[in-house]
Enzyme design. Structure first.
Site, PDB file in Angstrom:
ATOM      1  N   SER A 235      -7.445  15.380  40.592  1.00  0.00           N
ATOM      2  CA  SER A 235      -7.009  13.590  40.607  1.00  0.00           C
ATOM      3  C   SER A 235      -5.970  13.762  42.061  1.00  0.00           C
TER       4      SER A 235
ATOM      5  N   ARG B  35     -30.340   3.449   5.230  1.00  0.00           N
ATOM      6  CA  ARG B  35     -29.948   4.533   4.735  1.00  0.00           C
ATOM      7  C   ARG B  35     -29.206   3.755   3.302  1.00  0.00           C
TER       8      ARG B  35
ATOM      9  N   GLN C  95     -17.500   1.217   6.030  1.00  0.00           N
ATOM     10  CA  GLN C  95     -18.883   1.082   6.923  1.00  0.00           C
ATOM     11  C   GLN C  95     -18.792  -0.237   7.587  1.00  0.00           C
TER      12      GLN C  95
ATOM     13  N   ARG D 228     -15.753  -0.110   9.294  1.00  0.00           N
ATOM     14  CA  ARG D 228     -16.092   0.853  10.730  1.00  0.00           C
ATOM     15  C   ARG D 228     -16.941   0.406  12.419  1.00  0.00           C
TER      16      ARG D 228
ATOM     17  N   GLY E  57     -24.297  12.824   7.738  1.00  0.00           N
ATOM     18  CA  GLY E  57     -25.712  13.946   8.918  1.00  0.00           C
ATOM     19  C   GLY E  57     -26.384  14.829   9.453  1.00  0.00           C
TER      20      GLY E  57
ATOM     21  N   THR F 124     -12.664  10.338  32.549  1.00  0.00           N
ATOM     22  CA  THR F 124     -12.620  11.922  33.088  1.00  0.00           C
ATOM     23  C   THR F 124     -12.767  10.899  34.852  1.00  0.00           C
TER      24      THR F 124
ATOM     25  N   GLU G 229     -14.007   9.002  38.325  1.00  0.00           N
ATOM     26  CA  GLU G 229     -13.868   7.728  38.857  1.00  0.00           C
ATOM     27  C   GLU G 229     -11.999   7.263  38.598  1.00  0.00           C
TER      28      GLU G 229
ATOM     29  N   ASP H  74      -8.837   9.536  36.169  1.00  0.00           N
ATOM     30  CA  ASP H  74      -8.537  10.474  34.666  1.00  0.00           C
ATOM     31  C   ASP H  74      -8.277   9.072  34.671  1.00  0.00           C
TER      32      ASP H  74
HETATM   33  C1  LIG Z   1     -24.041  21.566  10.069  1.00  0.00           C
HETATM   34  C2  LIG Z   1     -25.135  20.574   9.259  1.00  0.00           C
HETATM   35  C3  LIG Z   1     -25.055  21.511   7.890  1.00  0.00           C
HETATM   36  C4  LIG Z   1     -25.473  21.703   6.443  1.00  0.00           C
HETATM   37  N1  LIG Z   1     -25.423  22.159   5.593  1.00  0.00           N
HETATM   38  C5  LIG Z   1     -26.125  22.498   4.390  1.00  0.00           C
HETATM   39  C6  LIG Z   1     -26.747  23.379   3.167  1.00  0.00           C
HETATM   40  O1  LIG Z   1     -26.914  24.838   3.568  1.00  0.00           O
HETATM   41  N2  LIG Z   1     -27.344  22.987   2.442  1.00  0.00           N
HETATM   42  C7  LIG Z   1     -26.762  21.750   2.004  1.00  0.00           C
HETATM   43  O2  LIG Z   1     -27.287  21.205   0.832  1.00  0.00           O
HETATM   44  N3  LIG Z   1     -26.555  20.518   2.632  1.00  0.00           N
HETATM   45  C8  LIG Z   1     -26.255  20.632   4.159  1.00  0.00           C
HETATM   46  N4  LIG Z   1     -25.909  20.211   4.408  1.00  0.00           N
HETATM   47  C9  LIG Z   1     -26.103  18.491   4.294  1.00  0.00           C
HETATM   48  C10 LIG Z   1     -24.690  17.492   4.600  1.00  0.00           C
HETATM   49  O3  LIG Z   1     -23.860  18.498   2.848  1.00  0.00           O
HETATM   50  C11 LIG Z   1     -25.070  16.467   4.329  1.00  0.00           C
HETATM   51  O4  LIG Z   1     -25.323  15.307   5.500  1.00  0.00           O
HETATM   52  C12 LIG Z   1     -23.743  15.500   3.511  1.00  0.00           C
HETATM   53  O5  LIG Z   1     -22.876  15.219   2.614  1.00  0.00           O
HETATM   54  C13 LIG Z   1     -22.838  13.887   4.379  1.00  0.00           C
HETATM   55  O6  LIG Z   1     -24.535  13.263   3.226  1.00  0.00           O
HETATM   56  P1  LIG Z   1     -25.462  12.268   3.650  1.00  0.00           P
HETATM   57  O7  LIG Z   1     -25.418  13.338   5.628  1.00  0.00           O
HETATM   58  O8  LIG Z   1     -26.128  11.864   2.993  1.00  0.00           O
HETATM   59  O9  LIG Z   1     -24.604  10.974   4.368  1.00  0.00           O
HETATM   60  P2  LIG Z   1     -24.731   9.753   3.427  1.00  0.00           P
HETATM   61  O10 LIG Z   1     -23.794   9.481   2.369  1.00  0.00           O
HETATM   62  O11 LIG Z   1     -25.855   9.255   3.909  1.00  0.00           O
HETATM   63  O12 LIG Z   1     -23.529   8.815   4.596  1.00  0.00           O
HETATM   64  C14 LIG Z   1     -23.513   7.725   5.661  1.00  0.00           C
HETATM   65  C15 LIG Z   1     -22.866   6.844   5.980  1.00  0.00           C
HETATM   66  O13 LIG Z   1     -22.717   5.729   4.693  1.00  0.00           O
HETATM   67  C16 LIG Z   1     -20.757   6.313   3.994  1.00  0.00           C
HETATM   68  N5  LIG Z   1     -21.190   5.992   2.376  1.00  0.00           N
HETATM   69  C17 LIG Z   1     -22.204   6.819   1.587  1.00  0.00           C
HETATM   70  N6  LIG Z   1     -21.596   6.022   0.916  1.00  0.00           N
HETATM   71  C18 LIG Z   1     -20.770   5.714   0.460  1.00  0.00           C
HETATM   72  C19 LIG Z   1     -20.345   5.204  -0.516  1.00  0.00           C
HETATM   73  N7  LIG Z   1     -20.237   4.914  -1.709  1.00  0.00           N
HETATM   74  N8  LIG Z   1     -18.865   3.865  -0.130  1.00  0.00           N
HETATM   75  C20 LIG Z   1     -18.575   4.231   1.369  1.00  0.00           C
HETATM   76  N9  LIG Z   1     -19.437   4.792   2.300  1.00  0.00           N
HETATM   77  C21 LIG Z   1     -20.764   5.229   1.951  1.00  0.00           C
HETATM   78  C22 LIG Z   1     -20.282   7.600   5.087  1.00  0.00           C
HETATM   79  O14 LIG Z   1     -19.619   7.215   4.694  1.00  0.00           O
HETATM   80  C23 LIG Z   1     -21.168   7.772   5.878  1.00  0.00           C
HETATM   81  O15 LIG Z   1     -20.878   7.112   6.623  1.00  0.00           O
HETATM   82  C24 LIG Z   1     -25.366  20.207   5.511  1.00  0.00           C
HETATM   83  C25 LIG Z   1     -25.416  19.065   6.756  1.00  0.00           C
HETATM   84  C26 LIG Z   1     -24.992  19.221   8.762  1.00  0.00           C
HETATM   85  C27 LIG Z   1     -24.907  17.900   9.397  1.00  0.00           C
HETATM   86  C1  LIG Z   2     -19.060  15.821  35.148  1.00  0.00           C
HETATM   87  C2  LIG Z   2     -18.836  15.235  35.751  1.00  0.00           C
HETATM   88  C3  LIG Z   2     -19.292  15.038  38.192  1.00  0.00           C
HETATM   89  C4  LIG Z   2     -18.512  15.003  38.509  1.00  0.00           C
HETATM   90  N1  LIG Z   2     -18.902  14.468  39.839  1.00  0.00           N
HETATM   91  C5  LIG Z   2     -18.043  14.868  40.995  1.00  0.00           C
HETATM   92  C6  LIG Z   2     -18.766  14.922  42.136  1.00  0.00           C
HETATM   93  O1  LIG Z   2     -20.376  14.653  42.381  1.00  0.00           O
HETATM   94  N2  LIG Z   2     -18.129  15.502  43.380  1.00  0.00           N
HETATM   95  C7  LIG Z   2     -16.596  15.036  43.449  1.00  0.00           C
HETATM   96  O2  LIG Z   2     -16.396  14.732  44.613  1.00  0.00           O
HETATM   97  N3  LIG Z   2     -16.043  15.585  41.866  1.00  0.00           N
HETATM   98  C8  LIG Z   2     -17.158  14.999  40.839  1.00  0.00           C
HETATM   99  N4  LIG Z   2     -16.117  15.704  39.753  1.00  0.00           N
HETATM  100  C9  LIG Z   2     -14.827  15.720  39.690  1.00  0.00           C
HETATM  101  C10 LIG Z   2     -13.823  14.865  38.832  1.00  0.00           C
HETATM  102  O3  LIG Z   2     -13.802  13.562  39.755  1.00  0.00           O
HETATM  103  C11 LIG Z   2     -12.528  15.572  38.617  1.00  0.00           C
HETATM  104  O4  LIG Z   2     -12.783  16.356  37.212  1.00  0.00           O
HETATM  105  C12 LIG Z   2     -11.320  14.215  38.189  1.00  0.00           C
HETATM  106  O5  LIG Z   2     -10.926  13.191  38.833  1.00  0.00           O
HETATM  107  C13 LIG Z   2     -10.698  14.500  37.140  1.00  0.00           C
HETATM  108  O6  LIG Z   2      -9.730  15.245  38.204  1.00  0.00           O
HETATM  109  P1  LIG Z   2      -9.480  16.727  37.802  1.00  0.00           P
HETATM  110  O7  LIG Z   2     -10.099  17.575  37.139  1.00  0.00           O
HETATM  111  O8  LIG Z   2      -8.146  17.276  38.871  1.00  0.00           O
HETATM  112  O9  LIG Z   2      -8.069  16.798  36.519  1.00  0.00           O
HETATM  113  P2  LIG Z   2      -6.843  16.517  36.675  1.00  0.00           P
HETATM  114  O10 LIG Z   2      -5.885  15.928  37.914  1.00  0.00           O
HETATM  115  O11 LIG Z   2      -5.987  18.090  36.711  1.00  0.00           O
HETATM  116  O12 LIG Z   2      -6.133  15.723  35.303  1.00  0.00           O
HETATM  117  C14 LIG Z   2      -5.746  17.372  34.492  1.00  0.00           C
HETATM  118  C15 LIG Z   2      -4.383  16.782  32.823  1.00  0.00           C
HETATM  119  O13 LIG Z   2      -3.540  16.460  33.921  1.00  0.00           O
HETATM  120  C16 LIG Z   2      -2.994  14.860  33.856  1.00  0.00           C
HETATM  121  N5  LIG Z   2      -2.717  14.541  35.200  1.00  0.00           N
HETATM  122  C17 LIG Z   2      -2.443  15.024  36.732  1.00  0.00           C
HETATM  123  N6  LIG Z   2      -1.660  14.572  37.316  1.00  0.00           N
HETATM  124  C18 LIG Z   2      -0.819  13.474  36.281  1.00  0.00           C
HETATM  125  C19 LIG Z   2      -0.408  13.088  36.164  1.00  0.00           C
HETATM  126  N7  LIG Z   2       0.844  12.588  37.921  1.00  0.00           N
HETATM  127  N8  LIG Z   2       0.746  12.571  35.336  1.00  0.00           N
HETATM  128  C20 LIG Z   2       0.303  12.525  34.043  1.00  0.00           C
HETATM  129  N9  LIG Z   2      -1.149  12.911  34.428  1.00  0.00           N
HETATM  130  C21 LIG Z   2      -1.409  13.878  34.867  1.00  0.00           C
HETATM  131  C22 LIG Z   2      -4.262  14.366  33.567  1.00  0.00           C
HETATM  132  O14 LIG Z   2      -3.914  12.969  32.983  1.00  0.00           O
HETATM  133  C23 LIG Z   2      -5.484  14.959  32.616  1.00  0.00           C
HETATM  134  O15 LIG Z   2      -4.831  15.285  31.719  1.00  0.00           O
HETATM  135  C24 LIG Z   2     -16.788  15.337  38.492  1.00  0.00           C
HETATM  136  C25 LIG Z   2     -16.479  15.492  37.062  1.00  0.00           C
HETATM  137  C26 LIG Z   2     -17.721  15.615  35.731  1.00  0.00           C
HETATM  138  C27 LIG Z   2     -16.898  15.858  34.981  1.00  0.00           C
END
Ligand SMILES: Cc1cc2nc3c(=O)[nH]c(=O)nc-3n(C[C@H](O)[C@H](O)[C@H](O)COP(=O)(O)OP(=O)(O)OC[C@H]3O[C@@H](n4cnc5c(N)ncnc54)[C@H](O)[C@@H]3O)c2cc1C
Ligand SMILES: Cc1cc2nc3c(=O)[nH]c(=O)nc-3n(C[C@H](O)[C@H](O)[C@H](O)COP(=O)(O)OP(=O)(O)OC[C@H]3O[C@@H](n4cnc5c(N)ncnc54)[C@H](O)[C@@H]3O)c2cc1C
Lengths: 719, 719
Positions: A177, A339, A376, A379, A447, A468, A470, A472
């Protein structure tokens, strides 16, 4: 409904249509349970009250639409640009794959004589930061703006033809920065007419530089210019990094990749250290600052032109944030319409698909589409509204940027401070909104949103650095607030300086402060965006006045940062709403395309939901009354209901091609489950296992000994 | 200051102490610019007003502390558990690496006779979901609670010794949240005394099942039990998946991995389809529901015991959320104390390191540590406070769970509904808070927070599914609200049912509603957590009453989901504050360890900042006055200042070992920049290039043709 031209953008092969090795036959007989996703989407599209292809034309232009299809055709028909394996690749593979694409893209662009618009569209469609991104995005523009005519001619010629590949090395391990704190030095040696680039410490190492790690041959290095013993602060130098003959880094530098990141893993962000590394004097970019042969420094004339580029980049980021949100919403809304989970007949009462099943034939199961659950909608629909809001402000920024540049060429700098302040705050606000919105879209997919196949995790991780980069997002708000505080002071001291034009973003600061929201007399008034806008103006004005008062009483800068953050946000939310109102009410093209009514609905939702999310700032001074907050919450529900029939059409309108979405959940054709399965079957762990009798690599070494420990073959047979 | 026992947890080798191949000599002479990170942290630790090792003992117990060190010693001394390469691995490598660890861990645990506590500590330290996680976490507990004595004896014996490896297959491609909608069937065939497991559609495929994809030999499958033509809904069956002899999947099933994910890539979450696949009758878990030889079904006696497990899991998730936040805060706070950017003497006025430099010797540069910017404090200190709040409520849940289980064993179910409601809402709220907090910590590290080396991206991605798993965070709030609405009705109808005990979480619902926050008479009153708690009680009560009124007037369930989300959050924030107050004021161990004063400070900050983030709900009904909101914002600044000297000590207190943090930015010793560099040098792209003259793979193919296109070797030499 989308027209043919737009439909063309969505043409992935039907999933699971080709048999794969090692898959049992019964698999191919299976279909997803009824109702089919395609059916749900069809019904959604049919009920829209406007024509989404007209909205597309309104949002962009016919011209842009044509380019999308033209460039997409080329890319989709070239294996090099296939995204089929993107989600399966590790860091090194992904980098190499990207390098291959970049190389091919450069070649294609040259052969097909693509102009800048087509090249940009190409990058948008490839949809991944590239190893050459900084070459075209920073190295060349920087040469262009800071090089002398001679330097431009020489270096830009080479760069344009990829004879050299450049990057932009500003950030160091210890400083991002605070550019004034950079440590790298460039000391002028008059004897040899050279600069000696040097890294005095470990933290002086350049860091994060995109394309530097493995690819670039040249870097523009920001280094403290030291001549005749005096330090003139950071200046730009062209520094050769790698041999053009064999790509080896030159002696005296140490360069490499900074390692794995949350995203951007196809890019070789790099570090570089200099050990008294010499470059010729003419490698300093000398359009403005100069060092002559003797080492005399001449400072640049005061020039604010360089702000132009910054503002342009920020306008671009605001517009990108709009598209990013639109993309998140496209996936989440389409999937939510497909869904189905639980059955709530009340929630499904307007769902034709549901009505075809349950009431007519209670034995046929049909659950409620999750898009019909009010939570939903609460959101997701505001995110649709935000995507439109950001889009209109992004385009507003581009327009005002062009006006400003025109003025500046005529020597008129008046617009600069206002546009600079707006651009700082808007960049901060809109990238923050987009990052939060994409993640909310992802979570709303349950899921499956956690699977890379949803298209959202990878995309989010690529978007995240924008909060972050261009500037922060937290730091930037100080710029905006400083300007607002200054304007307030000015308007107070000299009321004639208060802007008269409605185009001004700060006119409201000069208005007579009001005490309460008298314009909102009835609940229905909250559906009037102009009345909402008044409240936003009041809130921002109040916050600025309050901070000014505190600071006048001695509150120091560092104790004011929290308020500054709030002020910048309030000001920019006002701008977002203002520009949305303009688009919905005053843009003739909106009326011509018959999209004005739906835009008004969306604009109201944007205003209401933004107001609700910041409600305390509207309420705490008594401006919005208790009764009005009750109205507000009720009107939000009304707006959600109004958006409901158009939800799918509103995301369709962005016309984001399936090729870009790369999402099983967000496909235009609704074949969610088939697509999830197809992508899973292509997972390398599966492909490798299938090649070995469906047994995983590692079984013999790690599982077998555990499972069969101490068992005789007799025992084993029994198990 | 931390004592020796605790210091032992932080013992990584000093970075960059060993020379690496292909690195130029000048590199080893470089140090980070002054001041050194170690120096900054030392000064921070010295100024704490309490003893962080005593806080550690207060938070956990001596017993737990001992186990950490014991298990960590074993793991850190075994190459298998090294985390050195974790951030560089792609999906397949990472899965294989994890399989290797799991295999070794199982062996070690057996050899060293580790009890459950040590095994759990081992997983916490390894800090990665495992291929066997569901084996121990779901398969065995489910067998234990739902199997008959005979089934338990047989299957648990095998499972305990890893003779079989199990998983838990409930979710399907088409159904997660709605378990009653599962499609997989288990049809009883009396002729052969078998169940036929079948997947009638593509969406019936089990999906997401941890450990199923490549590892498990057995699955507990939830399938609709059908016998004598009648569908009895989902029941649990033990289903053999892979041969114990050669690990091949059996005929009639199709099983595989669901593909790459945002995180969890070391786990083989899997899918499985059944094609009329037969298992013996005795593979149905028959502790409660039964099917006899003839196919007669007997339903389970009404039993709420299974809620116990669910509540236990949620208590565990609340406590995990605390640790997760603590970990994010540890990295962000330590790094913020080291990271210096810009110079603001006002902000640095209490910084001893800064004072050693700038004022005494203006030529020595020293910038302001970013932890001293008020905005950074405003972002991070509330997260420290939240981590403590979540911890106390997690432990409260464990205590009340144990009390409840004891009561239930005595036939008393009274506590169940209240604890179930609290656990649903708290799981939802705390995992949401933690996910947001970790990301905020990451962003507050600026650019370096985006590097995997910060330790935060990978960790966040592993944490994220918790907002969806074990009950989707949005859905869960309906459970909590339903209970609160019911209690309100009950208290109204029968005032004698209003709880008398302060231990009750819903006593406030029965109180006389108040109109304004009269207890907060002066600004100083806002530093009294009990007065804050009153406001939280009021807000939650008001929201519940308002929704009850709307629903009484006919607002349907689906139109009430938005309010339910708000109510659940309000209720649980009340609980979090209540438990925090208890810990700070009433826990004798807090006083004994002399940590009560700092806990009070933190508790106030938690109350104030939570109130501010939800301010509209306190203000909109006129409860909190305009003047009080002004006080609130002022007191937050005061609280931030009060926390400031203890910030580093408060995160040190969690005692999270460097082995777990795996973070260049969060290291205990503050060697941030050296560590970033060391990790970058080990990036495979660099290692591979260094082995090839520092030229990247892909150069010959993709870069050279572009750069040297059409050049004679003469030209090349010139370039
Ligand atoms: C990393 C990971 C590991 C997992 N491991 C297991 C495992 O080992 N075994 C297993 O059996 N499962 C596993 N799961 C599955 C997991 O339990 C389901 O993904 C989870 O229960 C959510 O169900 P869904 O995906 O059907 O969501 P959905 O019900 O399809 O949700 C989709 C959206 O609809 C909204 N929604 C749904 N119903 C309602 C309602 N009545 N009112 C308002 N909003 C609603 C939800 O809030 C959400 O925004 C895993 C999932 C993940 C991501
Ligand atoms: C994917 C990626 C690609 C990039 N590509 C390039 C590139 O091509 N060339 C290049 O030159 N750079 C590049 N950068 C670097 C980038 O420009 C810097 O990371 C960025 O400017 C933020 O600076 P910093 O990391 O020093 O943050 P810092 O300034 O260290 O910020 C750390 C924390 O301190 C806070 N903070 C700092 N100063 C103050 C203040 N005065 N008041 C209040 N809060 C403060 C910030 O809000 C932040 O929460 C890249 C970075 C990423 C992640």
């Amino acid at each position: 409904m989308a027209d043919k031209e737009l439909q063309k953008r969505h043409k992935p092969a039907a999933p699971l249509s080709e048999p794969m090795r090692g898959i049992p036959g019964f698999f191919y007989d299976l279909k997803p349970a009824e109702p089919q996703g395609a059916n749900s989407l069809q019904v959604e599209r049919a009920k829209a009250t406007f024509d989404s292809s007209k909205m597309t034309r309104f949002l962009f232009t016919n011209y842009l639409g044509g380019i999308v299809n033209e460039v997409q055709d080329v890319l989709e028909n070239d294996e090099t640009f296939s995204k089929e394996n993107r989600y399966y690749m590790g860091r090194s593979e992904r980098f190499l794959d990207r390098l291959k694409m970049d190389s091919k893209f450069a070649q294609l662009a040259r052969e097909l004589k693509w102009d800048d618009a087509r090249r940009t569209m190409g990058s948008l469609l490839i949809d991944e930061p590239g190893t050459f991104s900084l070459h075209t995005g920073m190295f060349m523009p920087c040469l262009n703006s800071q090089g002398t005519d001679e330097q431009r001619k020489y270096w830009l010629g080479l760069a344009h033809n990829y004879r050299i590949i450049g990057c932009y090395a500003q950030t160091e391990l210890g400083h991002g920065s605070n550019v004034q704190g950079l440590e790298t030095t460039a000391t002028y040696i008059p004897e040899t007419e050279q600069f000696e680039i040097h890294s005095p410490s470990l933290t002086a190492s350049k860091w994060w530089v995109g394309g530097l790690g493995k690819t670039a041959t040249h870097a523009i290095v920001m280094a403290r210019l030291i001549t005749k013993g005096k330090d003139f602060g950071p200046h730009a130098f062209i520094v050769p990094i790698r041999s053009l003959e064999n790509h080896k880094p030159f002696a005296g530098i140490m360069v490499g990749d900074v390692g794995p990141k949350m995203g951007f893993n196809c890019v070789d962000n790099g570090f570089i250290l200099f050990n008294k590394y010499r470059i010729p004097r003419d490698h300093m970019l000398m359009r403005y600052s100069k060092v002559d042969k003797e080492g005399n420094y001449s400072a640049p004339p005061v020039q604010k032109i360089s702000y132009g580029t910054m503002i342009f980049v920020r306008a671009y980021l605001v517009a990108s944030s709009a598209l990013a949100l639109a993309r998140g919403a496209t996936v989440a809304i389409r999937y939510s319409a497909i869904r189905r989970q639980f059955t709530d007949p009340e929630a499904s009462k307007n769902d034709e698909v549901f009505q075809q099943y349950v009431p007519q034939n209670p034995k046929l199961k049909c659950e409620t589409a999750v898009i019909d659950y009010s939570l939903q909608q609460y959101r997701l629909f505001p995110i649709i509204a935000q995507s439109y809001a950001l889009h209109f402000s992004g385009f507003w920024m581009l327009r005002i940027y062009m006006k400003m540049m025109k003025n500046m060429n005529d020597g008129n700098m008046d617009l600069l401070p206002e546009v600079h302040a707006a651009s700082s705050g808007l960049k901060s606000l809109t990238t923050t909104i987009a990052a939060a919105g994409i993640e909310e879209c992802r979570r709303s997919c349950g899921g499956h949103g956690y699977s890379l196949f949803s298209g959202l995790p990878d995309f989010l991780n690529t978007f995240l650095p924008l909060v972050t980069l261009e500037g922060d997002n937290h730091l930037l708000t100080q710029q905006t607030s400083r300007y607002l505080l200054k304007q307030l002071r000015k308007y107070k001291q000299d009321p004639s300086s208060i802007p008269k034009s409605d185009g001004s973003t700060t006119k409201y600061l000069g208005a007579m402060p009001t005490k309460s929201w008298t314009a909102a007399k009835t609940e229905a008034d909250l559906q009037n965006p102009l009345i909402l806008l008044e409240a936003f103006a009041h809130r921002s004005q109040r916050l600025v006045i309050e901070l000014a008062t505190k600071m006048a009483k001695g509150q120091v800068w560092n104790d004011s940062l929290i308020e500054m953050y709030a002020i910048s946000k309030a000001h920019c939310q006002y701008i977002l709403l203002k520009n949305f109102v303009h688009a919905a009410y005053h843009d003739k093209r909106a009326a011509a395309n018959e999209v004005a009514p739906v835009l008004v609905t969306l604009c109201v939702l944007f205003g209401l939901s933004t107001m609700e999310s910041e409600l305390s700032e509207f309420v705490e001074d008594g401006f919005v009354s208790q009764k009005q907050t009750v109205w507000l919450r009720a009107q939000i529900k009304k707006s959600l209901a109004a958006v409901r029939p158009n939800a799918v059409a509103l995301v369709d309108s962005w016309g984001i091609p399936d090729y870009v979405l790369n999402s099983a959940l967000g496909r235009y054709d609704g074949k969610v489950y088939e697509s999830m399965f197809e992508m899973a079957l292509k997972e390398p762990l599966n492909v490798n296992a299938r090649a070995h009798g469906d047994v995983v690599e590692g079984y013999e070494e790690f599982l077998k000994p555990l499972i069969q420990r101490g068992l005789s073959s007799d025992d084993k047979a029994k198990l």
